[in-house]
Design a protein around this motif. Structure first.
Motif, PDB file in Angstrom:
ATOM      1  N   GLY A  50      15.840 -34.905 -20.806  1.00  0.00           N
ATOM      2  CA  GLY A  50      15.045 -34.538 -19.647  1.00  0.00           C
ATOM      3  C   GLY A  50      15.761 -33.597 -18.702  1.00  0.00           C
ATOM      4  N   ALA A  51      17.069 -33.821 -18.480  1.00  0.00           N
ATOM      5  CA  ALA A  51      17.826 -32.972 -17.561  1.00  0.00           C
ATOM      6  C   ALA A  51      17.877 -31.535 -18.062  1.00  0.00           C
ATOM      7  N   VAL A  52      17.955 -31.381 -19.371  1.00  0.00           N
ATOM      8  CA  VAL A  52      17.995 -30.037 -19.958  1.00  0.00           C
ATOM      9  C   VAL A  52      16.640 -29.345 -19.770  1.00  0.00           C
ATOM     10  N   VAL A  53      15.561 -30.087 -19.998  1.00  0.00           N
ATOM     11  CA  VAL A  53      14.219 -29.524 -19.847  1.00  0.00           C
ATOM     12  C   VAL A  53      13.990 -29.071 -18.410  1.00  0.00           C
ATOM     13  N   ASN A  54      14.365 -29.905 -17.463  1.00  0.00           N
ATOM     14  CA  ASN A  54      14.185 -29.544 -16.052  1.00  0.00           C
ATOM     15  C   ASN A  54      15.008 -28.313 -15.681  1.00  0.00           C
ATOM     16  N   ALA A  55      16.225 -28.239 -16.211  1.00  0.00           N
ATOM     17  CA  ALA A  55      17.082 -27.087 -15.917  1.00  0.00           C
ATOM     18  C   ALA A  55      16.497 -25.806 -16.519  1.00  0.00           C
ATOM     19  N   LEU A  56      16.019 -25.889 -17.752  1.00  0.00           N
ATOM     20  CA  LEU A  56      15.426 -24.718 -18.399  1.00  0.00           C
ATOM     21  C   LEU A  56      14.164 -24.267 -17.663  1.00  0.00           C
ATOM     22  N   ALA A  57      13.357 -25.236 -17.226  1.00  0.00           N
ATOM     23  CA  ALA A  57      12.126 -24.896 -16.504  1.00  0.00           C
ATOM     24  C   ALA A  57      12.450 -24.208 -15.183  1.00  0.00           C
TER      25      ALA A  57
ATOM     26  N   PRO B  26       6.806 -15.287 -12.707  1.00  0.00           N
ATOM     27  CA  PRO B  26       5.916 -15.819 -11.664  1.00  0.00           C
ATOM     28  C   PRO B  26       4.942 -16.865 -12.195  1.00  0.00           C
ATOM     29  N   GLY B  27       4.421 -16.650 -13.400  1.00  0.00           N
ATOM     30  CA  GLY B  27       3.493 -17.616 -13.967  1.00  0.00           C
ATOM     31  C   GLY B  27       4.153 -18.953 -14.230  1.00  0.00           C
ATOM     32  N   ALA B  28       5.385 -18.921 -14.743  1.00  0.00           N
ATOM     33  CA  ALA B  28       6.122 -20.156 -15.005  1.00  0.00           C
ATOM     34  C   ALA B  28       6.445 -20.876 -13.704  1.00  0.00           C
ATOM     35  N   ARG B  29       6.800 -20.094 -12.684  1.00  0.00           N
ATOM     36  CA  ARG B  29       7.099 -20.706 -11.373  1.00  0.00           C
ATOM     37  C   ARG B  29       5.863 -21.424 -10.824  1.00  0.00           C
TER      38      ARG B  29
END
Length: 404
Positions: free
Chosen positions: A284-291, A299-302
């Motif tokens: 989970g920590a990796v996913v949050n960091a990548l996101a 901008p769309g991802a943000r």
């Protein structure tokens, strides 16, 4: 269809605002003049310029109203509503400017409704330990025959999606067209939308039969609603909510997925299945960091990361589980009412192939309409040609409900 921006998210939201010109909710010139002053990916500039346009158009409306020019005032109030909605769109959920801008969008919309020839009723629908706000539209006076008896009308219940508000559905779902054809309409905010999200913190939920059930209970008390002819019209992610509700409630006579939204996880992973599989199994920590890293450059991802956190109440890691709950795969075979599925070949949010899985999975009779690029309706929710989309929707409903 490219309107102004290279960035797909900014450009689509510009198209969204412009598309409501079909019902007097925008003027293309006002929209283009606004975005001309906004840089690529400039979230602050987006708010500033759309808010400036909204304020100016709202002042035009108030001046016209003071001069008793009702039609001019009504149109300007409708446009101001749309521009305030658009200004608010990219603000973070905790931005102190968000709620006041949203309230201005509601105020100007309601000012416009007060100037319509067709009376509109603001309603509060009982739901669990609170109420859901909405609007009830009837095409004509119930006692239109003058004999003391009330007339009932086939009813369209409009459901929004991931980022819509009830007021916007007046334009997106073509309420004016529905009224002209003799349909009553109910639009409302559910959990994860509009006022319930902003004022009460009600998050989205996948089991929308639990939301629509109380709405249909509410309609049973409306003498001008024909309870044997009730259609659900779900826009955007409402294309999941409406079929989900239809699968669990036989009071639904017809269902329209506008657009289709069969399976959120499949939609998000489409075309990048290998990456999705890696992310799905990462800590989970990796996913949050990548996101967070991706949101700095896209901008769309943000926006999707921020809005998902707000609407679903999850971080990027937990979102992997949450979106899997928004799937019709296990319930589509319980949808027995006639269903219309709309899709666009250029839809950048919901991949076209999923609509074929959707119609194949439904138990009842289905109609599929795929809109093409050359029709100017190939984008998500057919923005760019709402007249064409609404013609298809209400022609289909006319055919389903004729003689019922």
């Amino acid at each position: 269809m490219n309107v102004h921006f290279e960035d797909a998210t900014f450009d689509y939201q510009t198209l969204r605002a412009m598309s409501y010109a079909t019902y007097g909710g925008a003027e293309p010139g006002e929209c283009l003049a606004t975005v001309e002053n906004i840089g690529e990916g400039d979230f602050e500039g987006w708010f500033t310029e759309w808010r400036r346009t909204a304020d100016r158009v709202a002042e035009t409306a108030r001046t016209a109203l003071d001069g008793r020019h009702r039609e001019t005032a009504r149109g300007a109030f409708f446009r101001a509503h749309n521009y305030y909605r658009t200004a608010e769109f990219f603000l973070d959920s905790d931005d102190p400017r968000r709620l006041p801008t949203y309230e201005r969008s509601r105020e100007t919309f309601r000012s416009a409704l007060g100037l319509l020839d067709t009376p509109t009723q603001q309603v509060e629908i009982p739901y669990e330990d609170t109420t859901l706000p909405g609007y009830w539209f009837v095409p004509e006076a119930s006692d239109n025959d003058g004999d003391g008896t009330e007339k009932s009308f086939p009813t369209v219940v409009c459901l929004g999606g991931f980022d819509s508000i009830a007021e916007e559905l007046y334009f997106l779902c073509g309420v004016a067209t529905a009224l002209e054809r003799g349909y009553s309409c109910l639009v409302f905010d559910g959990p994860g939308q509009g006022a319930p999200l902003r004022l009460e913190g009600l998050r989205a939920r996948p089991d929308w039969e639990a939301v629509v059930g109380p709405v249909l209970d509410f309609l049973e008390e409306k003498s001008d609603a024909n309870e044997t002819r009730i259609a659900l019209l779900g826009a955007s992610m409402g294309g999941y909510y409406a079929p989900r509700a239809a699968a669990g409630d036989d009071r639904v006579s017809a269902c329209i997925a506008f657009d289709h939204c069969f399976d959120l996880w499949s939609a998000s992973a489409h075309g990048q299945e290998r990456i999705a599989n890696i992310v799905d199994h990462a800590p989970g920590a990796v996913v949050n960091a990548l996101a967070s890293f991706g949101a700095r450059f896209d901008p769309g991802a943000r926006w999707q990361l921020e809005n998902s956190s707000w609407v679903f109440g999850t971080d990027a890691a937990a979102l992997r589980r949450t979106v899997r709950e928004y799937s019709l795969r296990d319930v589509a075979d319980r949808i027995t009412c006639p269903t219309l599925a709309l899709a666009g070949e250029d839809d950048h949010l919901i991949p076209l192939p999923l609509v074929y899985e959707f119609v194949d999975a439904i138990a009842g009779p289905t109609t599929l309409r795929v809109f093409r690029t050359e029709e100017g309706a190939g984008e998500h929710c057919q923005l760019g040609n709402l007249s064409l989309a609404h013609g298809e929707i209400y022609d289909w409903l006319d055919d389903r409900f004729s003689g019922v």
